[in-house]
Enzyme design. Structure first.
Site, PDB file in Angstrom:
ATOM      1  N   GLU A 103       0.812  -1.219   0.000  1.00 54.50           N
ATOM      2  CA  GLU A 103       0.000   0.000   0.000  1.00 54.50           C
ATOM      3  C   GLU A 103       0.857   1.287   0.000  1.00 54.50           C
ATOM      4  OE1 GLU A 103      -1.709   0.254   3.830  1.00 54.50           O
ATOM      5  OE2 GLU A 103      -2.897   2.027   3.365  1.00 54.50           O
ATOM      6  N   THR A 125       2.362  -8.164  -0.775  1.00 56.67           N
ATOM      7  CA  THR A 125       2.190  -8.079   0.665  1.00 56.67           C
ATOM      8  C   THR A 125       1.602  -9.385   1.187  1.00 56.67           C
ATOM      9  OG1 THR A 125       1.009  -7.093   2.527  1.00 56.67           O
ATOM     10  CG2 THR A 125      -0.022  -6.828   0.400  1.00 56.67           C
ATOM     11  N   ILE A 126       2.105  -9.797   2.336  1.00 52.94           N
ATOM     12  CA  ILE A 126       1.503 -10.985   2.951  1.00 52.94           C
ATOM     13  C   ILE A 126       0.083 -10.660   3.410  1.00 52.94           C
ATOM     14  CG2 ILE A 126       3.699 -11.958   3.725  1.00 52.94           C
ATOM     15  CD1 ILE A 126       2.869 -11.037   6.625  1.00 52.94           C
ATOM     16  N   ASP A 127      -0.223  -9.357   3.592  1.00 50.10           N
ATOM     17  CA  ASP A 127      -1.527  -8.961   4.150  1.00 50.10           C
ATOM     18  C   ASP A 127      -2.677  -9.159   3.156  1.00 50.10           C
ATOM     19  OD1 ASP A 127       0.068  -8.123   6.238  1.00 50.10           O
ATOM     20  OD2 ASP A 127       0.003  -6.009   5.672  1.00 50.10           O
ATOM     21  N   MET A 169      -0.277 -11.724  11.635  1.00 50.98           N
ATOM     22  CA  MET A 169      -0.172 -10.382  11.043  1.00 50.98           C
ATOM     23  C   MET A 169      -1.353 -10.108  10.110  1.00 50.98           C
ATOM     24  SD  MET A 169       3.830  -9.811  10.215  1.00 50.98           S
ATOM     25  CE  MET A 169       4.947  -9.198  11.461  1.00 50.98           C
ATOM     26  N   GLY A 170      -1.247  -9.010   9.376  1.00 54.59           N
ATOM     27  CA  GLY A 170      -2.297  -8.681   8.396  1.00 54.59           C
ATOM     28  C   GLY A 170      -2.721  -7.235   8.426  1.00 54.59           C
ATOM     29  N   GLU A 222      -3.640  -9.299  14.183  1.00 52.54           N
ATOM     30  CA  GLU A 222      -3.004  -8.245  15.003  1.00 52.54           C
ATOM     31  C   GLU A 222      -3.833  -6.960  15.026  1.00 52.54           C
ATOM     32  OE1 GLU A 222       0.748  -7.214  13.183  1.00 52.54           O
ATOM     33  OE2 GLU A 222      -0.194  -6.687  11.280  1.00 52.54           O
ATOM     34  N   ARG A 266      -2.977 -19.522  26.840  1.00 49.77           N
ATOM     35  CA  ARG A 266      -1.621 -19.050  26.498  1.00 49.77           C
ATOM     36  C   ARG A 266      -1.652 -18.444  25.095  1.00 49.77           C
ATOM     37  NH1 ARG A 266       2.242 -22.013  29.439  1.00 49.77           N
ATOM     38  NH2 ARG A 266       1.326 -22.389  31.479  1.00 49.77           N
ATOM     39  N   GLN A 274       6.011 -15.588   9.796  1.00 44.78           N
ATOM     40  CA  GLN A 274       5.068 -15.797   8.686  1.00 44.78           C
ATOM     41  C   GLN A 274       5.449 -14.997   7.437  1.00 44.78           C
ATOM     42  OE1 GLN A 274       1.112 -14.138  10.241  1.00 44.78           O
ATOM     43  NE2 GLN A 274       2.650 -13.518  11.724  1.00 44.78           N
TER      44      GLN A 274
HETATM   45  O1  F6P Z   1       2.591  -5.365   5.845  1.00 44.99           O
HETATM   46  C1  F6P Z   1       3.260  -6.522   6.209  1.00 44.99           C
HETATM   47  C2  F6P Z   1       3.424  -6.574   7.711  1.00 44.99           C
HETATM   48  O2  F6P Z   1       4.083  -7.785   8.034  1.00 44.99           O
HETATM   49  C3  F6P Z   1       2.147  -6.423   8.513  1.00 44.99           C
HETATM   50  O3  F6P Z   1       1.381  -7.596   8.546  1.00 44.99           O
HETATM   51  C4  F6P Z   1       2.698  -5.984   9.837  1.00 44.99           C
HETATM   52  O4  F6P Z   1       1.751  -5.233  10.577  1.00 44.99           O
HETATM   53  C5  F6P Z   1       3.856  -5.126   9.462  1.00 44.99           C
HETATM   54  O5  F6P Z   1       4.238  -5.513   8.161  1.00 44.99           O
HETATM   55  C6  F6P Z   1       5.027  -5.255  10.389  1.00 44.99           C
HETATM   56  O6  F6P Z   1       5.995  -4.379   9.954  1.00 44.99           O
HETATM   57  P1  F6P Z   1       7.479  -4.343  10.531  1.00 44.99           P
HETATM   58  O7  F6P Z   1       8.188  -5.555  10.045  1.00 44.99           O
HETATM   59  O8  F6P Z   1       8.044  -3.090   9.954  1.00 44.99           O
HETATM   60  O9  F6P Z   1       7.350  -4.326  12.015  1.00 44.99           O
END
Ligand code: F6P
Length: 342
Positions: A103, A125-127, A169-170, A222, A266, A274
């Site tokens: 993005e 992006t993995i997102d 993540m995401g 997250e 936990r 990931q």
């Molecule tokens: O955009 C990819 C991503 O892995 C998100 O899922 C995550 O919030 C962010 O990047 C983490 O970024 P960084 O590695 O800069 O902490």
């Protein structure tokens, strides 16, 4: 032609496959010169680059990360940023620039194109949250890693009669949580698109226990947010693009679930695991197709565009469409997962 290439934002499995495809076809088929900027937009501003050759990009297809390096540098934070990009491109006599990123990187590419620079993008992006494309590469790998984590957590959850929370993540999209949760058979999945009620989540876990299943798996994105007032939230630091650094919701859920249900709970935060390592075959193929489409489009000077996957076909989409709106999980997709909750 002389083409610049960069990878910006968080690294992502498949970036090297795009680089390899752009270089291989760019040189072998078109006779272009390809210059790889180091560390995303920072390399453009600092004119830090290497010429990429077929030899220097051999053997990188299965490698995670990016051989070019990456950063979250935002060149447009500086009022002279666009001129500095233009100056670097002029000095290196570039006919165009291909920016591979999510993005933020694509947003910068789109603004530079609007400002008259010959720039195009490749979505990564993995997102999986980029508009105008059905999928981004990296997502499949992240889902595979998260699914394997859920499978492993299942055995401990069952052996110890625990609730195990997995935070994935995401950013503000729940794609990784939803798909890994579905694939791993999660009992509750919490995503940003659907603010959650902690009491409802706990009721689902209690119902499961009352049916004789004394362990549960909760997958939380997250970026998942509790419904107003349900759990306390906190201010997080921001990056150069103004994005908050997410994370920590799993830990807060752990305490709330244990306190409300009395079930031992936990949390595991999957984090960068990931995002790292070798891309799945699917991501290698998608990234390669995007790379080939990008160098074809650059050779035709189709600036301001990016390759996109639409109904299994690769098409070109305007960068402006890609960054106009985040692609989030539709309600009906979440409803599929809900059938298995509790
Ligand atoms: O955009 C990819 C991503 O892995 C998100 O899922 C995550 O919030 C962010 O990047 C983490 O970024 P960084 O590695 O800069 O902490």
């Amino acid at each position: 032609m002389r083409i610049g290439l960069l990878t910006g934002g968080g690294d992502c499995p498949g970036l090297n496959a795009v680089i390899r495809a752009v270089v291989r076809k760019g040189i072998d088929r078109y006779g272009h010169t390809i210059l790889g900027y180091r560390d995303g937009w920072r390399g453009v501003i600092e004119s830090s680059y290497d010429e990429l050759t077929v030899d220097s990009t051999r053997g990188i297809l299965p490698r995670g990360g990016t051989i070019l390096g990456s950063s979250r540098t935002n060149p447009l934070k500086d009022p002279d940023g666009a001129e500095r990009v233009e100056e670097s491109m002029r000095t290196l006599q570039l006919d165009g620039l291909i920016a591979i990123g999510g993005e933020d990187t694509l947003g910068v590419a789109s603004s530079l194109y609007e400002a008259g620079l010959p720039v195009m993008g490749v979505p990564k992006t993995i997102d999986n949250d980029i508009g105008a494309t059905d999928l981004t590469f990296g997502f499949d790998t992240a889902v595979q890693v998260a699914t394997e984590a859920i499978d492993r957590l299942h055995t401990t959850a069952e052996s110890h009669n625990r609730v195990l929370v997995l935070e994935v993540m995401g950013r503000h999209a729940g794609w990784i949580a939803l798909h890994s949760g579905l694939a791993g058979g999660a009992d509750v999945i919490l995503i940003p698109e659907r603010p959650f009620d902690i009491d409802e989540a706990c009721s689902l876990l209690r119902r499961r226990h009352s049916r004789g299943r004394y362990f549960s798996i909760v997958v939380v994105a997250e970026g998942a947010v509790p419904r107003a007032g349900a759990i306390e939230t906190r201010e997080a630091p921001r990056d150069e693009f103004g994005h908050v650094r997410l994370g920590g919701i799993g830990q807060r859920l752990e305490g709330e679930i244990e306190r409300r249900t009395g079930f031992e709970t936990r949390t595991t935060v999957l984090g960068h695991i990931q995002r790292g390592g070798t891309p799945t075959a699917f991501d290698r193929v998608l990234a390669t197709r995007f790379g080939i489409a990008a160098i074809d489009a650059a050779s035709e000077r189709r600036w301001g565009m990016m390759p996109a996957l639409r109904s299994m076909r690769i098409e070109l989409a305007p960068l402006a469409d890609a960054v106009a709106q985040l692609r989030t999980v539709p309600v009906e997709d979440y409803e599929v997962a809900e059938a298995f909750f509790g």
